[in-house]
Structures are given as C-alpha cells and as structure tokens.
Design an enzyme around this catalytic site. Sequence first.
Site, PDB file in Angstrom:
ATOM      1  N   PHE A  94      -3.640  -0.777   7.177  1.00  0.00           N
ATOM      2  CA  PHE A  94      -4.298  -2.064   6.975  1.00  0.00           C
ATOM      3  C   PHE A  94      -5.375  -1.983   5.884  1.00  0.00           C
ATOM      4  O   PHE A  94      -5.256  -1.215   4.950  1.00  0.00           O
ATOM      5  CB  PHE A  94      -4.849  -2.608   8.300  1.00  0.00           C
ATOM      6  CG  PHE A  94      -3.799  -2.820   9.354  1.00  0.00           C
ATOM      7  CD1 PHE A  94      -2.590  -3.432   9.040  1.00  0.00           C
ATOM      8  CD2 PHE A  94      -3.994  -2.417  10.666  1.00  0.00           C
ATOM      9  CE1 PHE A  94      -1.612  -3.639   9.995  1.00  0.00           C
ATOM     10  CE2 PHE A  94      -3.013  -2.624  11.632  1.00  0.00           C
ATOM     11  CZ  PHE A  94      -1.820  -3.233  11.304  1.00  0.00           C
ATOM     12  N   LYS A 146       8.217  -6.515  10.618  1.00  0.00           N
ATOM     13  CA  LYS A 146       7.510  -5.894   9.499  1.00  0.00           C
ATOM     14  C   LYS A 146       8.438  -5.130   8.557  1.00  0.00           C
ATOM     15  O   LYS A 146       8.204  -5.046   7.367  1.00  0.00           O
ATOM     16  CB  LYS A 146       6.431  -4.947  10.054  1.00  0.00           C
ATOM     17  CG  LYS A 146       5.558  -4.303   8.985  1.00  0.00           C
ATOM     18  CD  LYS A 146       4.495  -3.435   9.638  1.00  0.00           C
ATOM     19  CE  LYS A 146       3.623  -2.745   8.590  1.00  0.00           C
ATOM     20  NZ  LYS A 146       4.327  -1.671   7.885  1.00  0.00           N
ATOM     21  N   TRP A 191       6.660  -0.439  -8.090  1.00  0.00           N
ATOM     22  CA  TRP A 191       7.821  -0.991  -7.394  1.00  0.00           C
ATOM     23  C   TRP A 191       8.987  -1.130  -8.370  1.00  0.00           C
ATOM     24  O   TRP A 191      10.113  -0.760  -8.055  1.00  0.00           O
ATOM     25  CB  TRP A 191       7.466  -2.349  -6.776  1.00  0.00           C
ATOM     26  CG  TRP A 191       8.598  -2.953  -5.994  1.00  0.00           C
ATOM     27  CD1 TRP A 191       8.890  -2.742  -4.674  1.00  0.00           C
ATOM     28  CD2 TRP A 191       9.614  -3.848  -6.493  1.00  0.00           C
ATOM     29  NE1 TRP A 191      10.013  -3.444  -4.321  1.00  0.00           N
ATOM     30  CE2 TRP A 191      10.484  -4.125  -5.408  1.00  0.00           C
ATOM     31  CE3 TRP A 191       9.873  -4.429  -7.735  1.00  0.00           C
ATOM     32  CZ2 TRP A 191      11.591  -4.977  -5.528  1.00  0.00           C
ATOM     33  CZ3 TRP A 191      10.982  -5.261  -7.862  1.00  0.00           C
ATOM     34  CH2 TRP A 191      11.827  -5.539  -6.779  1.00  0.00           C
ATOM     35  N   ALA A 200      -3.113   1.370  13.472  1.00  0.00           N
ATOM     36  CA  ALA A 200      -4.385   1.359  12.746  1.00  0.00           C
ATOM     37  C   ALA A 200      -5.395   0.413  13.374  1.00  0.00           C
ATOM     38  O   ALA A 200      -6.560   0.415  12.990  1.00  0.00           O
ATOM     39  CB  ALA A 200      -4.157   0.963  11.297  1.00  0.00           C
ATOM     40  N   LYS A 249       0.818  -1.213   0.000  1.00  0.00           N
ATOM     41  CA  LYS A 249       0.000   0.000   0.000  1.00  0.00           C
ATOM     42  C   LYS A 249       0.856   1.268   0.000  1.00  0.00           C
ATOM     43  O   LYS A 249       0.596   2.210  -0.762  1.00  0.00           O
ATOM     44  CB  LYS A 249      -0.928  -0.045   1.217  1.00  0.00           C
ATOM     45  CG  LYS A 249      -1.912   1.089   1.347  1.00  0.00           C
ATOM     46  CD  LYS A 249      -3.093   0.749   2.222  1.00  0.00           C
ATOM     47  CE  LYS A 249      -2.788  -0.110   3.418  1.00  0.00           C
ATOM     48  NZ  LYS A 249      -1.928   0.495   4.444  1.00  0.00           N
ATOM     49  N   PHE A 270       3.354  -8.167  -8.677  1.00  0.00           N
ATOM     50  CA  PHE A 270       4.565  -8.833  -8.193  1.00  0.00           C
ATOM     51  C   PHE A 270       5.184  -9.614  -9.352  1.00  0.00           C
ATOM     52  O   PHE A 270       4.471 -10.072 -10.254  1.00  0.00           O
ATOM     53  CB  PHE A 270       4.238  -9.788  -7.041  1.00  0.00           C
ATOM     54  CG  PHE A 270       4.124  -9.119  -5.700  1.00  0.00           C
ATOM     55  CD1 PHE A 270       5.031  -9.403  -4.681  1.00  0.00           C
ATOM     56  CD2 PHE A 270       3.106  -8.203  -5.431  1.00  0.00           C
ATOM     57  CE1 PHE A 270       4.923  -8.794  -3.438  1.00  0.00           C
ATOM     58  CE2 PHE A 270       2.995  -7.594  -4.196  1.00  0.00           C
ATOM     59  CZ  PHE A 270       3.914  -7.890  -3.188  1.00  0.00           C
ATOM     60  N   ARG A 317       2.474   8.239   7.101  1.00  0.00           N
ATOM     61  CA  ARG A 317       2.825   8.083   8.517  1.00  0.00           C
ATOM     62  C   ARG A 317       4.329   7.894   8.689  1.00  0.00           C
ATOM     63  O   ARG A 317       5.015   7.464   7.772  1.00  0.00           O
ATOM     64  CB  ARG A 317       2.119   6.859   9.121  1.00  0.00           C
ATOM     65  CG  ARG A 317       0.627   7.020   9.271  1.00  0.00           C
ATOM     66  CD  ARG A 317      -0.005   5.760   9.806  1.00  0.00           C
ATOM     67  NE  ARG A 317       0.056   4.666   8.841  1.00  0.00           N
ATOM     68  CZ  ARG A 317      -0.245   3.410   9.119  1.00  0.00           C
ATOM     69  NH1 ARG A 317      -0.606   3.073  10.341  1.00  0.00           N
ATOM     70  NH2 ARG A 317      -0.186   2.484   8.185  1.00  0.00           N
ATOM     71  N   THR A 371       3.937   1.564  -1.014  1.00  0.00           N
ATOM     72  CA  THR A 371       4.651   1.629  -2.288  1.00  0.00           C
ATOM     73  C   THR A 371       3.750   2.219  -3.375  1.00  0.00           C
ATOM     74  O   THR A 371       4.183   3.072  -4.166  1.00  0.00           O
ATOM     75  CB  THR A 371       5.137   0.226  -2.694  1.00  0.00           C
ATOM     76  OG1 THR A 371       5.965  -0.296  -1.659  1.00  0.00           O
ATOM     77  CG2 THR A 371       5.914   0.255  -3.991  1.00  0.00           C
TER      78      THR A 371
END
Length: 559
Positions: free
Chosen positions: A304, A108, A412, A276, A74, A384, A97, A76
Amino acid sequence: MENFLSDIEIAQRAKMKPIKEIAEEIGILDEELELYGNYKAKVSLEILKRLHDRKDGKLILVTAINPTPAGEGKSTVTVGLGQAFNRIGKKAIIALREPSLGPSMGIKGGAAGGGYSQVVPMEDINLHFTGDIHAITTAHNALSAIIDNHIHQGNQLNIDPRRIIWKRVVDLNDRALRKIVVGLGGPIQGVPREDGFDITVASEVMAILCLSNGLQDLKERLSRIVVAYTYDRKPVTVADLNAQGAMALLLKDAIKPNLVQTLENTPALIHGGPFANIAHGTNSILATKIALKLADYTVTEAGFGADLGAEKFFHIASRYGEYKPNAVVIVATVRALKMHGGVAKDDLMEENIDALRKGFVNLQKHMDTIREFNLPFVIAINRFHTDTENELQELKQLIEAEGVPVAISEVWAKGGEGGIELAEKLITTIEENEKEHSELYSLDDSIEAKIEKIAKSVYGADGVEFTSSAKKQIAQFSKRGWDKLPICMAKTQYSLSDDPKLLGRPKGFKITIRELRPSIGAGFIVALTGDVMTMPGLPKKPAALNMDIDENGVIKGLF
C-alpha cells in the site's frame, strides 16, 4: 502491437534461464539450492553463515501514494527497477512478497508485476508456487486443532472457550467462513464454541515467518503466540500447549526463500506475504538479508502507501532485520492523483490539470513522511498510456518545485530500459545522501505515545481517540510487559485517515483506536482503526470465472 498483449501472454513468451544459471550468476552454490523444477528453487539458510562477513549492498524500498482503483503499479516499478540496475551494469536482486490466492482469484489479481516488468514463471508464482502459503495454513490450523483437542480432553489449562482468539485460516476469499460454530454433534465431536476463519496471509504465523531470523527464532516466536485467555483472564500461549515444535516442523521448508527471475533474467527472491493493513506488509527478513549479501542493490517493496507499508517497514521489519534502507522510491501516477483530486474512475481518460494539482497533496504528505524518517528519496511517475504530455510535465514540475529528484518510469511498456533514468537518479541520490535513518518513536514509549506519534506524523491527524475497551486493553497489555513492542496500525489503505472516503490530504481529523490485538510471537501490537477485513469476500464477478486451462496445459485469464 506487443505492448497490448496481456500480462500472462507476455509472461508465457519469456525466455527463462534455468534457475541454476541464475543462482550461479549471483554466487549461490549448488549445495545451497533446492530445485523445484527448472525455474524455481529454494535457497538454504546456510548461505547466511557462509556470507556472514560480506558487506551488505544498498537497500532500496519502493513505496507509493495511497492506492486507488486507478492503479499505481508499485510491484511493476520494483521489478522494472531491478532490471534497470542490471542493464547499467549493477548487480541487483529484487525481493518481493508472495501473492495470495484470495486476491488472485478475487478482484485484485496477482502480484508478479506487469507488462514487461514481471517475475516468472508468473502462473506458478500466482498459484501454488512452492507451497509456502499452504504450509502456513497447515501450521496455523494444526494449532487450532490442538486447542480444541486440549479443551475436549479435559482443559487442563482452564481455557475459556469464549475467549479463544486464534481463528482458523484458508488462502481464499470466503465470506461464509467469517463466523462459524465448531464442535457440534455431541460429546465425541468436541466442545461447541464460536469460531471463524481469516485469510492465511492475515495469520500471525505468516508475520512470524517473515520476521524470523532463522528456524530457531521461528520456533521461539511461535511459542510466544497468545491463543486464548483462561477463565481468570490469564493469557494462554503456544508454549503452554507445547505446539511450537510441530508447527516449526511444518514450516521447515517454507522458511527458505524462493529464487525465481524476471522477464530479463534478473534474480528475484519471493518469500512471505503478510497483509499490509493487519500486519507489516513486506517480504521476509531472510530474503532481504540474503539479497543484501549477494547484490550491489536490493530492491524491495512494502504494501500500500507510505502511511502503512513504509512506516511498518521502518518501525518493524528494519528493527527485527537490523538493516536500514539507503533510499526510498515513492511511486505515483497521474491517474491516481487525479482520483485524489476528485475525478471519478470513469473520467480519468480526460486531461484534468486542476484535479492533478488538487490531488498532488497526497503525494506531498508521503514525501513529508519519508523526510520524517530522514531518508533520501526519488519520485517515480509510473506512466500510463492514457497520461497526456501536459499532465506528465505538470506533475514533474510540481515535484521538482519540492526540490525532489523525479523520473518518469516506463517499465511496464519497456522493461528495464524504461527504468534506467530512475536507477541512475537513485544511485546519485544514495551517493550524495548518506543519512542515518531515524525512527519516530522509541520502544520504551507507551502504547498511547507510539500510536499518537504515527497518527500525527504519518497520517497528519490532529490526535487519537481510544475507545473504553481499547483503554482497558492498553492497561492490561502494559501490565504484561507487551507495551515495549512496536505498533502495527490496522487502517484502511485508501486514505491517510481511518475513513476510506477521505482522499487527498485530509485535515482536521482524529484517528479512533477501537481495539488492540496481541501479536506477541510476531513481535508487535496491532491497533485497529475502523473495520479492517481479515477475511475478504469475492466480488460479483470474481477473476476466477475468467480463468481456464486448455488441453496443452496453457493457462488463460490469470493476471
């Protein structure tokens, strides 16, 4: 071969502009900029007075399906989308954030985007940055010290030490601090009592910083924090302890948003980082407001999936910020949807159209949720390298069959160029759908009614069950007038339900509310479902063990 460089290697090759140039390009004056070296700066809140009469630009919220270990990307997509807008001649700013050290050094990783869609200087952003989170830690713990000192010095307010609800905080994952005893060692060391630590980003001070409209509003919100109850069960606030002035003083710089840039020199305001699940999960109102005054398009994100971050953005952040999103992006990946369709993480490399179709129901529910808020949206399929063409086309066809615009995002691997299709579809969507955003509940609704509306409309639950202690709390909160605040649901991020094992789109379930917590300073009531961790632990092999720095100051292992 460059696409196979690690995130930190890509970031270290970035050609950053001096931050003064970035500021000048978007209309920030020299006197409104406070430099933290060459590539970071804080923006004075005086800018909002100067730009008060300027019309706001368009606001785009990036949200996602329920997260899985497969990854959604998200942040990215948010960064890449901002870069894409600038590539097609639109003035864009990203609002994000700040990353917490706990997740960064735990499992993470950081939160600065990835690949060729990152914010930089990535190493600084993922470490101490400009010290905001440390300032929040200090302000929070100063209050803890004042509470214990008050009791030690005679307890004029009649605080019941068994009913102090204000824990201490630290910005690290440290499970050993979850439950502790303080004040041991005899009379001069204080009054012994049970205590504990939360991670800093779960602090109400963090939520307050992110929901304040200025320094005075910050101080007033701090004064309303409920820290404990008296022996006769009356709430004790920061105002009762007269600690709000000192706390606001410690936050005088932290309240100013931070200006950095992306790999493609797109401006980014990075400020605040509330959880979140236990809080509202988006960057500060002030950062978003400044971006809206300076840019044609502001791209922000909420933590999230749409069941947590987006719902809270609409009901909490938008209400206090007095702004509305013009469009929403829902990020989905083939990999994550296959997991929602029952595929194990180790088997995701194999093409599986059936599992993709089965898992698509999770994305469908999030689409239905955004429709409930009457907002236009576009689906971003975050590509991906393991996705097959068959899978990508199948997912695209499933989305188009819903009558929803969709774009494959390759930000990406390609940076802003990989997000141009998404940016163009958003512009068209916004121009063709000037809708009036609506909320699901009124602030005048009862606590029970608000929670039931979220559970049924956003999660797809059949209903809500309240424990006996939750019912008592609702009665107490209503008597004190706290029932007029919005609700902040504390729920697992992995499922639409309160059971993290129920993936996809669960049916026939109820949400259980086991406890309510007052966040009166932040301006919401937290409703807890299941076990939401406010002090995470480290995994067996923390990311910190792979981090290093060489004699030249080059950092390795940070991602």
